[in-house]
Scaffold this motif. Structure first.
Motif, PDB file in Angstrom:
ATOM      1  N   TYR A   1      46.144  32.668  37.078  1.00 31.94           N
ATOM      2  CA  TYR A   1      47.338  33.274  36.875  1.00 31.94           C
ATOM      3  C   TYR A   1      48.259  32.971  38.140  1.00 31.94           C
ATOM      4  O   TYR A   1      48.886  33.891  38.730  1.00 31.94           O
ATOM      5  CB  TYR A   1      46.760  34.764  37.239  1.00 31.94           C
ATOM      6  CG  TYR A   1      46.043  35.165  35.896  1.00 31.94           C
ATOM      7  CD1 TYR A   1      46.670  35.843  34.898  1.00 31.94           C
ATOM      8  CD2 TYR A   1      44.653  35.056  35.875  1.00 31.94           C
ATOM      9  CE1 TYR A   1      46.076  36.259  33.746  1.00 31.94           C
ATOM     10  CE2 TYR A   1      43.947  35.575  34.729  1.00 31.94           C
ATOM     11  CZ  TYR A   1      44.664  36.096  33.777  1.00 31.94           C
ATOM     12  OH  TYR A   1      43.962  36.438  32.553  1.00 31.94           O
TER      13      TYR A   1
ATOM     14  N   SER B   1      43.155  34.581  40.945  1.00 32.11           N
ATOM     15  CA  SER B   1      42.503  33.449  40.132  1.00 32.11           C
ATOM     16  C   SER B   1      43.407  32.514  39.937  1.00 32.11           C
ATOM     17  O   SER B   1      44.547  32.573  39.660  1.00 32.11           O
ATOM     18  CB  SER B   1      42.265  33.977  38.818  1.00 32.11           C
ATOM     19  OG  SER B   1      41.878  32.878  37.778  1.00 32.11           O
TER      20      SER B   1
ATOM     21  N   LYS C   1      46.579  41.116  40.540  1.00 29.60           N
ATOM     22  CA  LYS C   1      45.793  41.724  39.829  1.00 29.60           C
ATOM     23  C   LYS C   1      44.530  41.279  39.282  1.00 29.60           C
ATOM     24  O   LYS C   1      43.531  41.695  39.074  1.00 29.60           O
ATOM     25  CB  LYS C   1      46.824  42.181  38.622  1.00 29.60           C
ATOM     26  CG  LYS C   1      45.957  43.202  37.654  1.00 29.60           C
ATOM     27  CD  LYS C   1      46.946  43.468  36.450  1.00 29.60           C
ATOM     28  CE  LYS C   1      46.329  44.363  35.461  1.00 29.60           C
ATOM     29  NZ  LYS C   1      47.321  44.698  34.373  1.00 29.60           N
ATOM     30  N   ASN C   2      44.609  39.882  39.200  1.00 34.06           N
ATOM     31  CA  ASN C   2      43.438  39.101  38.612  1.00 34.06           C
ATOM     32  C   ASN C   2      42.724  38.286  39.823  1.00 34.06           C
ATOM     33  O   ASN C   2      42.224  37.278  39.483  1.00 34.06           O
ATOM     34  CB  ASN C   2      43.980  38.114  37.703  1.00 34.06           C
ATOM     35  CG  ASN C   2      44.169  38.630  36.606  1.00 34.06           C
ATOM     36  OD1 ASN C   2      43.531  39.185  35.440  1.00 34.06           O
ATOM     37  ND2 ASN C   2      45.639  38.931  36.106  1.00 34.06           N
ATOM     38  N   ASN C   3      42.682  38.932  41.067  1.00 30.25           N
ATOM     39  CA  ASN C   3      41.886  38.485  42.075  1.00 30.25           C
ATOM     40  C   ASN C   3      42.308  37.162  42.661  1.00 30.25           C
ATOM     41  O   ASN C   3      41.338  36.209  42.849  1.00 30.25           O
ATOM     42  CB  ASN C   3      40.232  38.639  41.912  1.00 30.25           C
ATOM     43  CG  ASN C   3      39.782  40.174  41.657  1.00 30.25           C
ATOM     44  OD1 ASN C   3      40.481  40.984  42.451  1.00 30.25           O
ATOM     45  ND2 ASN C   3      39.069  40.436  40.537  1.00 30.25           N
TER      46      ASN C   3
ATOM     47  N   ASN D   1      50.464  39.899  38.425  1.00 29.04           N
ATOM     48  CA  ASN D   1      49.357  39.284  37.575  1.00 29.04           C
ATOM     49  C   ASN D   1      48.297  38.515  38.503  1.00 29.04           C
ATOM     50  O   ASN D   1      47.170  38.785  38.358  1.00 29.04           O
ATOM     51  CB  ASN D   1      49.583  38.562  36.613  1.00 29.04           C
ATOM     52  CG  ASN D   1      50.216  39.277  35.322  1.00 29.04           C
ATOM     53  OD1 ASN D   1      49.915  40.645  35.438  1.00 29.04           O
ATOM     54  ND2 ASN D   1      50.959  38.639  34.653  1.00 29.04           N
TER      55      ASN D   1
END
Length: 318
Positions: free
Chosen positions: A221, A218, A214-216, A211
């Motif tokens: 996450y 962040s 997947k969420n750059n 995650n």
């Protein structure tokens, strides 16, 4: 109840013809009366069953009930130990005032640690013993309340003197705390999360990076973010017991995170320790060294089992 035709046949076989009518009427009247009584009894029984059904059965105690009961019992204990017209309340008040006065010089008093912690724990134990000796009237409600005498008394006392006590620990371990934070800063500035995990030799299956990537990348996450947030709460808690419970919950949260990522369970301390070290590099505690030395002293001087000692030993060692 037999019908009239059945009664007639019964009478026909047993009674002479001259007495048929008289006996049938008598029997019929008896059974009609019996039918009315049975009908009445059935209605009463049926109503009773319906009433019992309509009445709510005592429900099992919910989590909210348990929390409310604990809060109420804590409040009752607080009322006793906070009132100076009770000898116990007066003794606790004197101890708290003298503790603050005697440790006014933080620099000198910090060298005496952990003696101050030892005295506090002795006071907590003696207060709990006094409550059980002098307020146990044999009533069930009083006995239920006294089950909370130790944790409630402990919370009350630590809430009164925590800031002074932590000031001593913070001063004693100030240089160690500074070194640790500088070390962590040097690591986090040079290495990203994946590199830190690689450096710590955390197994690929335990990293939970999906995650995050997947969420750059962040911060929202961050791997094991909920565990990190959980541990950060300890600096807002004043009772060592509350801090320890938070740490235990953080360990459970870490395992739940792994299960949520379909990564299975941790098999050994060799799997756990690198994750704890990673988590410690992401904490936002202002005085982590002081926090964990305070808990370490508390555990050594109190009667806690290996599970609690283990979790604090890990963070103190880190």
């Amino acid at each position: 109840v037999p019908s009239e035709s059945l009664i007639s046949n019964f009478v026909k076989n047993l009674v002479p013809a001259s007495k048929k009518i008289k006996v049938v009427k008598k029997a019929s009247g008896f059974f009609n009366k019996l039918q009315r009584e049975l009908d009445s009894l059935f209605r009463k029984k049926n109503n009773s069953l319906m009433n019992n059904y309509s009445k709510k059965k005592p429900e099992e105690e919910t989590m909210a009930d348990a929390v409310n009961k604990e809060a109420q019992n804590y409040y009752e204990i607080y009322k006793i130990i906070s009132q100076e017209n009770y000898e116990l309340g007066k003794s606790i008040s004197i101890f708290i005032n003298e503790f603050k006065i005697q440790n006014e010089n933080v620099e000198q008093s910090s060298f005496l640690l952990p003696e101050q912690m030892k005295l506090i724990i002795m006071l907590i134990k003696s207060s709990s013993d006094s409550l059980n000796n002098y307020f146990n009237f044999g009533k069930s409600n009083t006995q239920n309340m006294l089950k909370y005498s130790r944790p409630a008394g402990e919370k009350f006392i630590f809430n009164k003197i925590y800031f002074k006590l932590f000031e001593l620990y913070n001063h004693k371990y100030e240089s160690e705390n500074k070194k640790l934070k500088e070390k962590i800063k040097s690591i986090t500035e040079k290495l990203n999360i994946e590199e830190i995990m690689t450096f710590l030799e955390i197994k690929e299956k335990h990293r939970c990076l999906e995650n995050y990537i997947k969420n750059n990348y962040s911060p929202n996450y961050l791997p094991f973010k909920s565990t990190i947030d959980c541990i950060n709460k300890i600096e807002y808690e004043q009772s060592p017991k509350d801090k320890i419970n938070t740490l235990l919950n953080s360990g459970l949260d870490m395992r739940n995170t792994l299960l949520g990522c379909d990564k299975g369970e941790l098999n050994s301390m060799d799997d756990e320790l690198p994750l704890y070290v990673y988590i410690s590099t992401q904490l936002n505690l202002k005085n982590p060294v002081a926090e964990f030395h305070l808990l370490d002293d508390y555990l050594r001087l109190s009667e806690w089992d290996d599970k609690e000692n283990k979790i604090c030993f890990i963070y103190s060692g880190i």
